[in-house]
Enzyme design. Structure first.
Site, PDB file in Angstrom:
ATOM      1  N   GLY A  18       0.834  -1.195   0.000  1.00 50.41           N
ATOM      2  CA  GLY A  18       0.000   0.000   0.000  1.00 50.41           C
ATOM      3  C   GLY A  18       0.865   1.239   0.000  1.00 50.41           C
ATOM      4  O   GLY A  18       2.100   1.165  -0.089  1.00 50.41           O
ATOM      5  N   MET A  20       1.605   3.193   2.351  1.00 45.74           N
ATOM      6  CA  MET A  20       2.447   3.367   3.526  1.00 45.74           C
ATOM      7  C   MET A  20       3.616   2.390   3.561  1.00 45.74           C
ATOM      8  O   MET A  20       4.562   2.577   4.317  1.00 45.74           O
ATOM      9  CB  MET A  20       1.620   3.182   4.799  1.00 45.74           C
ATOM     10  CG  MET A  20       0.457   4.140   4.935  1.00 45.74           C
ATOM     11  SD  MET A  20       0.965   5.836   5.193  1.00 45.74           S
ATOM     12  CE  MET A  20       1.564   5.744   6.878  1.00 45.74           C
ATOM     13  N   GLY A  21       3.576   1.322   2.758  1.00 46.55           N
ATOM     14  CA  GLY A  21       4.666   0.369   2.775  1.00 46.55           C
ATOM     15  C   GLY A  21       4.198  -1.013   2.357  1.00 46.55           C
ATOM     16  O   GLY A  21       3.176  -1.163   1.668  1.00 46.55           O
ATOM     17  N   VAL A  23       3.757  -5.357   3.486  1.00 46.86           N
ATOM     18  CA  VAL A  23       3.643  -6.372   4.539  1.00 46.86           C
ATOM     19  C   VAL A  23       4.164  -7.685   3.984  1.00 46.86           C
ATOM     20  O   VAL A  23       3.746  -8.118   2.894  1.00 46.86           O
ATOM     21  CB  VAL A  23       2.190  -6.538   5.016  1.00 46.86           C
ATOM     22  CG1 VAL A  23       2.114  -7.589   6.125  1.00 46.86           C
ATOM     23  CG2 VAL A  23       1.635  -5.207   5.509  1.00 46.86           C
ATOM     24  N   LYS A  38       5.756  -5.547   8.698  1.00 50.77           N
ATOM     25  CA  LYS A  38       5.352  -4.376   7.918  1.00 50.77           C
ATOM     26  C   LYS A  38       6.530  -3.425   7.845  1.00 50.77           C
ATOM     27  O   LYS A  38       7.045  -2.974   8.879  1.00 50.77           O
ATOM     28  CB  LYS A  38       4.142  -3.686   8.536  1.00 50.77           C
ATOM     29  CG  LYS A  38       3.648  -2.504   7.694  1.00 50.77           C
ATOM     30  CD  LYS A  38       2.148  -2.331   7.769  1.00 50.77           C
ATOM     31  CE  LYS A  38       1.627  -1.418   6.693  1.00 50.77           C
ATOM     32  NZ  LYS A  38       0.157  -1.382   6.634  1.00 50.77           N
ATOM     33  N   ASP A 132      -8.080   4.890  10.870  1.00 54.13           N
ATOM     34  CA  ASP A 132      -8.208   4.247   9.562  1.00 54.13           C
ATOM     35  C   ASP A 132      -9.009   2.952   9.676  1.00 54.13           C
ATOM     36  O   ASP A 132      -8.606   1.907   9.149  1.00 54.13           O
ATOM     37  CB  ASP A 132      -6.825   3.971   8.972  1.00 54.13           C
ATOM     38  CG  ASP A 132      -6.868   3.767   7.453  1.00 54.13           C
ATOM     39  OD1 ASP A 132      -7.866   4.202   6.827  1.00 54.13           O
ATOM     40  OD2 ASP A 132      -5.930   3.180   6.897  1.00 54.13           O
TER      41      ASP A 132
END
Length: 536
Positions: A18, A20-21, A23, A38, A132
């Site tokens: 995603g 943000m980074g 997994v 993550k 979120d």
């Protein structure tokens, strides 16, 4: 950046990616276990403000003991990349479940949301707001591999990094590519206006999730930014019962209150929303299955008795999370100032909506220089100084070093802290303290609360726990403040008191304590060496 080895972690498989980074499934060679790893985007570690908040919120998330929160083993920075090491959980995210199966049966939807609510209440009690909450951050597991197995267990994930609005400058959640675009459908109105987020922000998002679970669609159908923002700020979704047959009409009001534009009009906690949803189900035929009290592989403790239909819900907050050992003081988001409530759509909302309609989204959201967002406004004036003032007053049975800032109650408080359990073994298991501008305000807030609870005023000579209610308390013949005690609908023992001279209020609890817990709280409170403010 393709990872093969990341510090002590051997990367085995990419699970998801995603904004943000990423997994990964990884093997921790130091502890010899398979984990979910993550790894955040490289540029996030370069932002000092984000890095420090990541550490602070990841630390808070790692302390959460609620079984519906995926445990965080450790977190930190390796080779300039921030990371979270979490338990690897096998299951499907709720977004996948809804895509593959369509809307859930009402009882199942309420069960899923109820388990998410437990995780949120535990987080909110720690002063952590998720920000979120959405179906893709909800993992649905079952013991037998059956997606509708009665032992279905739900986790809420992405604590500790969910917040992507950078205080003091930086890129907002609305402008970082991919970081929150998928979340806009569940975002509370106040977040579009760059206003501070609190527990009620998560309540709104949870109501959006419940809406989708029941109907198979989001509250607002559009995906375009400007009309979606307008809808969250102004539009009212249709009743859930009108969109799908078999959904009890009583759930309409439950969902509608969760989706209120004004946070003050929403359910005061995630647990309150879930409890109302359970009561809205028919009493027979489609009763909600009880939410499991622990992961399927772990023996379950006894489930607390269900809330009594029609029993008054305490505005002093939700019950403690399961476990009873971690600090989980009740949130007080339902309490409101005595003045008139602000208008649901003040002029600023209309102004923003007009700008959006004109296509000036960037002008509204990027008030800072160079496309950066202005800092979130402080939740109350001189917050740091007043927080220190309150820490100096914490009773002696609590270590001020262990106290953490808590969300504002929104009723005039100038500081709030959670201090967890007392040092005394038989004392409170949670404690939240509030500081007010003056003693008159503190006592007025107390009076509003006991009135909302319907607690009786105790006659002279009456004593808690033999009698539950409220009364003045005195020392050497002088009235020093007010005291209330009661057992709530979920058997949590609650003791609340004010000290007028120091303009403070305290709320301490023992989960599942009942009247015996109330007696223990009163015995603890009667010892001034333990409970007196300013004696630490």
């Amino acid at each position: 950046m393709e990872l093969r080895q990341f510090g002590p972690y051997r990367i085995e498989e990419l699970i998801g990616r995603g904004g943000m980074g990423e997994v990964h499934r990884a093997f921790d060679t130091e502890h010899e276990r398979t984990v979910a790893l993550k790894v955040l985007a490289e540029d996030l570690a370069a932002d000092r403000g984000y890095r420090e908040r990541f550490r602070r919120e990841a630390h808070a998330a790692a302390r959460l003991s609620d079984p519906h929160v995926v445990p965080i083993h450790r977190y930190g920075e390796i080779d300039g990349r921030l990371f979270l090491d979490m338990r690897l959980v096998r299951g499907r995210d709720l977004a996948t479940v809804l895509t593959e199966e369509g809307p859930l049966a009402p009882a199942r939807a309420v069960s899923v949301v109820g388990q998410v609510a437990r995780a949120l209440d535990a987080a909110h009690a720690e002063g952590l707001v998720h920000r979120d909450v959405k179906p893709s951050n909800v993992l649905v597991c079952s013991t037998a591999g059956d997606p509708v197995d009665d032992d279905e267990f739900v986790y809420l994930v992405d604590f500790g990094i969910a917040r992507s609005v950078v205080q003091g400058g930086g890129t907002t959640a609305l402008t970082r590519t991919g970081s929150a675009v998928g979340s806009l459908e569940y975002m509370a109105p106040e977040r579009f206006l760059e206003q501070p987020a609190d527990a009620r922000t998560d309540v709104y998002s949870l109501a959006c999730v419940l809406f989708e679970c029941l109907t198979g669609r989001r509250p607002f159908g559009t995906r375009d930014l400007a009309p979606l923002m307008w809808a969250h700020l102004n539009d009212t979704p249709p009743p859930v019962s009108s969109l799908r047959g078999g959904v009890p009409a009583a759930l309409d009001e439950v969902v509608a209150r969760g989706l209120a534009k004004d946070p003050a009009d929403r359910w005061p906690s995630a647990g309150a929303l879930a409890a109302a949803a359970r009561r809205a189900l028919p009493s027979s035929g489609t009763a909600a299955r009880p939410a499991p009290a622990g992961p399927p592989s772990v023996p379950r403790p006894a489930v607390p008795p269900p809330a009594t239909v029609g029993a008054p819900r305490s505005p002093l907050g939700p019950p403690l999370p399961p476990g009873g050992t971690g600090p989980a003081a009740p949130t007080l988001q339902a309490r409101r100032p005595g003045g008139p409530r602000r208008a649901r759509l003040p002029a600023v909302l209309l102004t923003v909506a007009a700008l959006l309609a004109a296509g000036l989204v960037a002008v509204v959201l990027l008030a800072g220089r160079g496309g950066q967002a202005a800092a979130d406004p402080p939740s109350r004036p001189t917050e740091g100084a007043r927080h220190d003032d309150l820490l100096a007053l914490v009773p002696a049975d609590f270590d001020a070093a262990d106290c953490r800032p808590a969300p504002s109650a929104g009723d005039g408080d100038v500081a709030a802290v959670d201090c967890g359990p007392s040092a005394t073994e038989d004392g409170p298991r949670t404690a939240r303290f509030f500081l007010y501008p003056d003693g008159r305000t503190a006592d007025a807030v107390f009076s509003d609360d006991v009135t909302a609870l319907g607690l009786p005023e105790l006659a002279n000579g009456a004593r808690c726990p033999a009698s539950q209610g409220y009364q003045d308390w005195t020392l050497e013949g002088a009235v020093k403040g007010q005291l209330a005690c009661y057992v709530d609908e979920e058997d949590t023992a609650v003791l609340v008191w004010t000290e007028t001279e120091d303009a403070v209020e305290a709320i301490v609890t023992i989960r599942d304590g009942g009247t015996a817990g109330l007696a223990a709280l009163r015995q603890w409170w009667d010892d001034p060496a333990l409970s007196t403010f300013g004696s630490a």
